[in-house]
Design a protein around this motif. Structure first.
Motif, mmCIF file in Angstrom:
data_model
loop_
_atom_site.group_PDB
_atom_site.id
_atom_site.type_symbol
_atom_site.label_atom_id
_atom_site.label_comp_id
_atom_site.label_asym_id
_atom_site.label_seq_id
_atom_site.Cartn_x
_atom_site.Cartn_y
_atom_site.Cartn_z
ATOM 1 N N ALA A 176 0.768 -1.112 0.083
ATOM 2 C CA ALA A 176 -0.003 0.001 -0.096
ATOM 3 C C ALA A 176 0.551 1.542 -0.025
ATOM 4 C CB ALA A 176 -0.993 0.365 1.003
ATOM 5 N N ALA A 177 0.102 2.497 -0.664
ATOM 6 C CA ALA A 177 1.502 3.457 -1.290
ATOM 7 C C ALA A 177 0.082 4.691 -0.349
ATOM 8 C CB ALA A 177 1.181 4.320 -1.702
ATOM 9 N N ILE A 178 0.855 5.517 0.992
ATOM 10 C CA ILE A 178 -0.203 6.419 1.800
ATOM 11 C C ILE A 178 0.611 7.954 1.579
ATOM 12 C CG2 ILE A 178 -0.574 7.192 4.241
ATOM 13 C CD1 ILE A 178 -0.859 4.344 5.080
ATOM 14 N N TYR A 179 0.212 9.216 0.882
ATOM 15 C CA TYR A 179 0.445 9.788 0.687
ATOM 16 C C TYR A 179 -0.041 11.251 2.380
ATOM 17 C CZ TYR A 179 0.917 14.796 -1.145
ATOM 18 O OH TYR A 179 1.716 16.776 -1.133
ATOM 19 N N PHE A 180 1.129 11.789 2.135
ATOM 20 C CA PHE A 180 0.949 12.475 3.858
ATOM 21 C C PHE A 180 1.710 13.222 3.706
ATOM 22 C CE2 PHE A 180 4.633 9.528 4.243
ATOM 23 C CZ PHE A 180 6.434 10.366 4.607
ATOM 24 N N GLY A 181 1.680 14.078 2.176
ATOM 25 C CA GLY A 181 2.395 15.374 2.037
ATOM 26 C C GLY A 181 1.597 17.296 2.277
ATOM 27 N N THR A 182 1.644 18.088 1.787
ATOM 28 C CA THR A 182 0.374 19.462 2.210
ATOM 29 C C THR A 182 -0.110 19.845 1.357
ATOM 30 O OG1 THR A 182 2.786 20.242 0.848
ATOM 31 C CG2 THR A 182 2.415 20.134 3.294
ATOM 32 N N GLU A 183 -0.347 18.738 0.313
ATOM 33 C CA GLU A 183 -1.696 18.850 -0.644
ATOM 34 C C GLU A 183 -2.367 17.871 -0.940
ATOM 35 O OE1 GLU A 183 -0.890 21.450 -3.040
ATOM 36 O OE2 GLU A 183 1.626 21.915 -2.616
ATOM 37 N N GLU A 184 -3.681 18.281 -1.406
ATOM 38 C CA GLU A 184 -4.778 17.034 -1.336
ATOM 39 C C GLU A 184 -4.951 15.915 -1.105
ATOM 40 O OE1 GLU A 184 -9.425 17.629 -2.468
ATOM 41 O OE2 GLU A 184 -8.750 18.421 -3.042
ATOM 42 N N LEU A 194 -2.662 9.192 -4.642
ATOM 43 C CA LEU A 194 -3.697 9.195 -3.720
ATOM 44 C C LEU A 194 -4.118 10.138 -3.179
ATOM 45 C CD1 LEU A 194 0.321 7.749 -2.807
ATOM 46 C CD2 LEU A 194 -1.482 6.801 -3.745
ATOM 47 N N MET A 195 -4.991 10.342 -2.691
ATOM 48 C CA MET A 195 -5.827 10.862 -1.147
ATOM 49 C C MET A 195 -5.034 11.428 -0.565
ATOM 50 S SD MET A 195 -7.840 11.964 -3.843
ATOM 51 C CE MET A 195 -8.964 13.022 -2.465
ATOM 52 N N ASN A 196 -5.064 12.532 0.547
ATOM 53 C CA ASN A 196 -3.806 12.661 1.886
ATOM 54 C C ASN A 196 -4.661 11.955 2.598
ATOM 55 O OD1 ASN A 196 -2.968 13.958 4.087
ATOM 56 N ND2 ASN A 196 -2.586 15.444 2.282
ATOM 57 N N ASN A 197 -3.566 11.395 3.141
ATOM 58 C CA ASN A 197 -3.441 10.285 4.508
ATOM 59 C C ASN A 197 -4.623 9.335 4.121
ATOM 60 O OD1 ASN A 197 -1.839 9.594 6.719
ATOM 61 N ND2 ASN A 197 -3.208 10.858 8.085
ATOM 62 N N GLN A 198 -4.746 8.680 3.016
ATOM 63 C CA GLN A 198 -5.683 7.678 2.957
ATOM 64 C C GLN A 198 -4.767 6.143 1.779
ATOM 65 O OE1 GLN A 198 -8.719 7.495 3.864
ATOM 66 N NE2 GLN A 198 -8.554 9.444 5.188
ATOM 67 N N PRO A 199 -4.786 5.673 2.714
ATOM 68 C CA PRO A 199 -3.465 3.976 1.763
ATOM 69 C C PRO A 199 -4.345 3.726 0.691
ATOM 70 C CG PRO A 199 -5.318 2.909 3.925
ATOM 71 C CD PRO A 199 -5.358 4.460 3.697
ATOM 72 N N LEU A 200 -4.228 3.978 -0.880
ATOM 73 C CA LEU A 200 -3.913 2.705 -1.455
ATOM 74 C C LEU A 200 -3.269 1.873 -1.975
ATOM 75 C CD1 LEU A 200 -5.701 3.423 -4.222
ATOM 76 C CD2 LEU A 200 -3.880 4.150 -5.293
ATOM 77 N N SER A 201 -4.219 0.313 -2.069
ATOM 78 C CA SER A 201 -3.000 -1.144 -2.832
ATOM 79 C C SER A 201 -2.738 -0.713 -3.801
ATOM 80 C CB SER A 201 -4.261 -1.780 -2.327
ATOM 81 O OG SER A 201 -4.647 -2.129 -1.177
#
Length: 233
Positions: A176-184, A194-201
């Motif tokens: 899974a990948a999780i984006y936790f940057g400053t963008e939406e 990748l939605m912010n702080n939402q895991p994607l398989s």
């Protein structure tokens, strides 16, 4: 489907029993056919789902290729082959690979996960999903003809007959990948958002591509060997 008359007869008897004991079930829901995995008595592109267990541990490599090719042939486009087999990352001595008792126990032909998946993708399946992986058996020195412990896992896999991507098959091992940057959200412009702080398989191929970006605001997990759909590709 089976090649042994006694097995077909036993199955037919069980189906009749099921009909007698369950008012919702009818015997003609199930059709029995005599045949082998090497020559399936089934029309091309006519099956939605095919299922097997321990296919890899019974056949020789050449017969296994033929059996997988037969399953690929009879599946409809986007049809699924559901498999369950033992695998091992340890060396399996030839004496054990040729042991008739271990073959009957569906253990002797155990491959590594990498080789197991390659056999499936080489047959043409464009997407392969590892649904589960769990400890299964141990072949220990003194009990079997081996100088080292052989640990076997059991894997449950779904292989999908979809078009093979130009850059190779999509193999999902539970990453899974999780984006936790400053963008939406983060968009790699290759079909993965990748939605912010939402895991994607994601499949292993996408995991490698995202990792290679070298970003410090995206986390890519290791393989969990559990995947229940809803992935990237």
């Amino acid at each position: 489907m089976d090649i042994v008359d006694e097995m077909l007869a036993a199955c037919d008897e069980n189906l009749s029993t099921a009909e007698n004991e369950n008012p919702w079930f009818q015997r003609d829901y199930v059709e029995l056919r005599k045949g082998t995995a090497l020559h399936l008595p089934v029309e091309d592109s006519s099956i939605d789902v095919a299922a097997q267990n321990c296919l890899f541990n019974i056949f020789t490599q050449e017969d296994l290729k033929q059996a997988l090719a037969e399953m690929f042939r009879v599946l409809k486009p986007y049809g699924r082959l559901v498999l369950s087999d033992p695998i091992t990352e340890n060396h399996m001595p030839e004496s054990l690979r040729n042991d008739s008792r271990l073959r009957a126990l569906c253990l002797s032909g155990s491959l590594s996960l990498k080789d197991y998946l390659k056999m499936i993708t080489d047959a043409g399946f464009g997407t392969v999903e590892i649904r589960a992986k769990r400890p299964y058996r141990i072949l220990a020195p003194g009990q079997y003809d081996t100088e080292e412990m052989i640990f076997l896992d059991s894997v449950e896999v779904c292989a999908i007959k979809d078009p093979m991507p130009a850059d190779g098959p999509c193999v999902f091992t539970g990453k899974a990948a999780i984006y936790f940057g400053t963008e939406e959200y983060f968009d790699d412009h290759k079909g993965h958002i990748l939605m912010n702080n939402q895991p994607l398989s994601i499949c292993d191929k996408t995991a490698a591509a995202i990792t290679n970006l070298g970003r410090n605001d995206i986390y890519v997990s290791e393989s969990t060997f559990f995947y229940d759909g809803g992935g990237c590709c």
